[in-house]
Design a protein around this motif. Structure first.
Motif, short mmCIF file in Angstrom:
data_model
loop_
_atom_site.label_atom_id
_atom_site.label_comp_id
_atom_site.label_asym_id
_atom_site.label_seq_id
_atom_site.Cartn_x
_atom_site.Cartn_y
_atom_site.Cartn_z
N TYR A 39 36.82 28.45 39.14
CA TYR A 39 36.89 29.71 38.40
C TYR A 39 35.49 30.31 38.24
O TYR A 39 35.30 31.52 38.40
N GLY A 70 34.69 33.72 39.97
CA GLY A 70 34.37 34.77 39.00
C GLY A 70 32.97 35.32 39.15
O GLY A 70 32.74 36.51 38.99
N GLY A 109 33.00 37.58 42.06
CA GLY A 109 33.68 38.80 41.66
C GLY A 109 34.19 39.64 42.80
O GLY A 109 34.19 40.86 42.73
N TRP A 168 37.24 39.96 44.03
CA TRP A 168 38.54 40.60 43.97
C TRP A 168 39.03 40.71 42.54
O TRP A 168 38.52 41.50 41.78
N LYS A 169 40.00 39.93 42.12
CA LYS A 169 40.60 40.09 40.80
C LYS A 169 39.86 39.35 39.69
O LYS A 169 39.88 39.80 38.55
N ILE A 170 39.29 38.20 39.98
CA ILE A 170 38.57 37.44 38.95
C ILE A 170 37.11 37.85 39.01
O ILE A 170 36.43 37.62 40.00
N LYS A 171 36.64 38.47 37.92
CA LYS A 171 35.26 38.95 37.87
C LYS A 171 34.64 38.51 36.55
O LYS A 171 35.21 38.76 35.49
#
Length: 137
Positions: A20, A24, A27, A29-32
């Motif tokens: 994660y 993250g 960053g 795509w969806k997890i930023k």
């Protein structure tokens, strides 16, 4: 049924949080994660590393080595304790221009540094340890 995800365990939680953190921080795509988000996630991941034990002992060894190096650089007569090292690293994390890589690495080491410092800093790691223990155990 008292568990949502089944048994995760500290090693499993540490691996999940590491993924994660990496995803993250990138960053893409969806997890930023922003710069402060990286610090928080890295701190929690470092806490899980400490609880996972021998599997992730390298982080504790790395933190201890950093602390000893900083303390010894002031000479044997200096009184530069583990608390000063923990606060110094915290100031570096929050005071320097944001760098996700640096913040992630230092954030992983902060729980071990806070525990070694004792006092209120160790209390923070004990509280987070109890919370993460409730989630992954």
């Amino acid at each position: 049924m008292n568990q949502i995800f089944g048994t995760i365990g500290f090693t499993g939680g540490a691996v999940l949080m590491t993924v994660y953190l990496i995803v993250g921080a990138r960053g893409a795509w969806k997890i930023k994660l922003g710069n402060e988000g990286v610090i928080v996630v890295a701190f929690i991941t470092g806490q899980l590393y400490a609880q996972a034990g021998q599997t992730f002992a390298f982080v504790k060894d790395m933190s201890g080595g950093l602390s000893e190096t900083i303390q010894s650089s002031f000479g044997s007569g200096a009184n530069f304790g583990a608390g000063a090292v923990a606060i110094l690293v915290s100031v570096l994390v929050y005071g320097l221009k944001p760098s996700k890589l640096r913040n992630g690495v230092l954030g992983l080491m902060l729980p071990a540094l806070y525990t070694a410092a004792g006092g209120m800093l160790a209390t923070v790691t004990h509280i987070i340890s109890n919370l993460t223990g409730t989630v992954v155990a």
